[in-house]
Structure formats: C-alpha cells, structure tokens
Design an enzyme around this catalytic site. Structure first.
Site, PDB file in Angstrom:
ATOM      1  CG  ASN A  94      49.605  23.587  42.904  1.00  0.00           C
ATOM      2  OD1 ASN A  94      50.825  23.679  42.433  1.00  0.00           O
ATOM      3  ND2 ASN A  94      48.444  23.523  42.505  1.00  0.00           N
ATOM      4  CE  LYS A 115      47.172  26.784  42.376  1.00  0.00           C
ATOM      5  NZ  LYS A 115      45.646  27.086  42.500  1.00  0.00           N
ATOM      6  CG  HIS A 131      45.452  21.277  40.551  1.00  0.00           C
ATOM      7  ND1 HIS A 131      44.695  22.531  40.103  1.00  0.00           N
ATOM      8  CD2 HIS A 131      45.655  21.904  41.767  1.00  0.00           C
ATOM      9  CE1 HIS A 131      44.567  23.479  40.842  1.00  0.00           C
ATOM     10  NE2 HIS A 131      45.347  23.121  42.047  1.00  0.00           N
ATOM     11  CD  GLU A 160      44.510  26.135  39.297  1.00  0.00           C
ATOM     12  OE1 GLU A 160      45.858  25.971  38.959  1.00  0.00           O
ATOM     13  OE2 GLU A 160      44.358  26.694  40.042  1.00  0.00           O
ATOM     14  CD  GLU A 163      43.438  21.294  45.777  1.00  0.00           C
ATOM     15  OE1 GLU A 163      43.926  21.913  46.480  1.00  0.00           O
ATOM     16  OE2 GLU A 163      43.735  21.268  44.594  1.00  0.00           O
ATOM     17  N   GLY A 165      41.697  29.402  44.892  1.00  0.00           N
ATOM     18  CA  GLY A 165      42.245  30.630  44.476  1.00  0.00           C
ATOM     19  C   GLY A 165      40.942  31.593  44.458  1.00  0.00           C
ATOM     20  CB  SER A 204      40.995  29.857  50.009  1.00  0.00           C
ATOM     21  OG  SER A 204      40.848  30.247  48.549  1.00  0.00           O
TER      22      SER A 204
HETATM   23  P1  PGA Z   1      44.779  28.232  46.825  1.00  0.00           P
HETATM   24  O1  PGA Z   1      44.967  26.974  45.697  1.00  0.00           O
HETATM   25  O2  PGA Z   1      45.462  27.824  48.000  1.00  0.00           O
HETATM   26  O3  PGA Z   1      45.544  29.105  45.964  1.00  0.00           O
HETATM   27  O4  PGA Z   1      43.381  28.202  46.843  1.00  0.00           O
HETATM   28  C1  PGA Z   1      45.007  25.542  45.949  1.00  0.00           C
HETATM   29  C2  PGA Z   1      45.221  24.587  45.118  1.00  0.00           C
HETATM   30  O5  PGA Z   1      45.009  24.859  43.948  1.00  0.00           O
HETATM   31  O6  PGA Z   1      45.784  23.502  45.196  1.00  0.00           O
END
Ligand code: PGA
Length: 252
Positions: A9, A11, A95, A97, A167, A173, A213
């Site tokens: 992803n 982003k 997601h 976010e 998630e 993140g 992560s």
């Molecule tokens: P990250 O993001 O691996 O940077 O924690 C995962 C995601 O948001 O899908």
C-alpha cells in the site's frame, strides 16, 4: 491450501515515473516460479503507467479507494469502471486512514466494497481495532462487527474476490507490530465470523492478511501463522529490497 498474497500500500507516495522504475526493478529480482501473489496498490495517477510496467510480470496493480456510484457529480472521486479501464485489478477499501481522516464508516466501506465487486474488481477490505479497544479487551467483538457490517449484502460468489486485511490501527506506521500470536488469534476471529456468515468452506478459502508495520524482519514469523495468509504492507513496500524480502518469506 491458501496462497499467500503480499500487497503493498503505497499511500500518497511515488510519482508515475518512480512507480515505473520501482516495478521494473522489482520484477527483475523475482524468481521465474513466483509462488505468492503480488499486488501493488498505487495512487490513482500511477495506475495506468504501473499496469503497463507490470505487464508480463507476476505483479498485479490495485488502487487505494473507489467510489460507490458509477458516475456523476462527485468531485474528486473515482469509479470502479475507471479503475478497471486504467488497469487496476484490486482496490483497497476501508483503510484505517480513510476511516480516521476522511470520515469513512462501515456503511460507506460496505457501499464501496459492493460497488467494486459488482464492477469486477478484487477488494482488499481493511479492518481492525484501535488501541483503546485492544486495551479494553473488545478486539474480537470489534473485528467481528466490522466483518459483518462491511460484508453485508455481499454474495458467496463475490466473497471469492475479497481479501480481508486485519490491520490493528495502533500498529500502522508506528513500528509497533502485533505479535504473531495476536495476529493469528484476531485473523482467526475474522475467519470464524466469515464461517458463521458464509460457511466453513468459504472461510477456509478466504485470504486474510495482516497489516501494521510488517517488514523484512518480522514477515516470516507472522506468515508462519495458520490464519495469516499474507500482508498489507505500507512503509516497507516503498523500497524494493525490503518488499522483495517479504515476498521471499512468502515464497519459502
Ligand atoms: P505500515 O502500513 O506497514 O506502514 O504500518 C500498513 C498499512 O497501512 O496498510
């Protein structure tokens, strides 16, 4: 029995030219007999050039969101048909976010999922608890409820084109990863919930990814768990060597 699906992803990262370079660099390192499925979910403007660069490679291209209407006065939104024609096969929906910063609810996540599936896309449906919910001991209830609400009205046939990405919001993140045991347990809860809705065979066939992560150092252990069938990877999907190391862990 289930195949691993490793999805990046990106982003809001990578311009179209950077996307093309990343894909040709990554493709050059992949083995001829790549066993896992590889997906890169890229910004909208990267989809067409990324799909072009990915032709003839094992890499599939996805988007990061989709609107539920087919067309019309929805400034700034993108329809499923537009994504398909640009070359996307997958789309991330729900997601955290989007839920946190852009007001997505289980209702809009469900509408987007239904529209994407009806148009023929594959959906990576994201869900997971926030830190307060994990600390309060209600993770299982939260993910079961999200699973039910987000999949409402989706047929068993359509479910075959759904991947669920578990998630935990506190792990995205942040550098904090769920332990392999936590990931396995909560992915198991999601699988049991899907079994209660669609039957055991459908639940056994469902790909459930872990995201939050995941990186080159922890991927092998997370992927070794019974209920973890892949990863949705943010930060570590932006560097070819780190992403390739996760693919290697899934190909073992
Ligand atoms: P990250 O993001 O691996 O940077 O924690 C995962 C995601 O948001 O899908």
């Amino acid at each position: 029995m289930r195949k691993y699906v490793i999805a990046g992803n990106w982003k809001m990262n990578m311009t179209p030219s950077a996307a093309k370079k990343f894909i040709s660099d990554l493709a050059a390192t992949l083995p001829a007999q790549n066993k896992c499925d590889i997906v890169l979910c890229v910004p909208f403007v990267d989809i067409a050039p990324a799909a072009e660069a990915a032709k003839g490679t094992p890499i599939h291209i996805g988007a990061q969101n989709v609107h539920f209407e087919k067309s019309g006065a929805f400034t700034g939104e993108i329809s499923a048909d537009m994504l398909l024609e640009a070359g996307a096969e997958y789309v991330i929906v729900g997601h955290s976010e989007r839920r946190q910063y852009f007001g997505e609810t289980d209702e809009t996540v469900n509408k987007r999922t239904r529209a994407a599936l009806a148009a023929g896309l594959r959906v990576i449906l994201c869900l997971g608890e926030v830190k307060e919910q994990r600390l309060a001991g209600i993770t299982d209830e939260v993910v079961a409820m999200q699973t039910k609400l987000d999949l409402a009205g989706i047929t068993a046939e359509e479910l075959k084109r759904v991947i669920i990405a578990y998630e935990p919001v506190w792990a995205i993140g942040t550098g904090l990863t769920a332990t392999p045991e936590q990931a396995d347990e909560t992915c198991g809860t999601i699988r049991r919930t899907v079994a209660s809705l669609y039957g055991q065979a459908a639940a056994d066939a469902l790909i459930i990814q872990y995201g939050g992560s995941m990186n080159d150092a922890n991927a092998a252990e997370l992927l070794s768990k019974e209920n973890v069938d892949g990863g949705l990877i943010g930060g570590a999907s932006l560097k070819t060597d780190k992403f390739k190391a996760i693919i290697d862990a899934a190909n073992k």
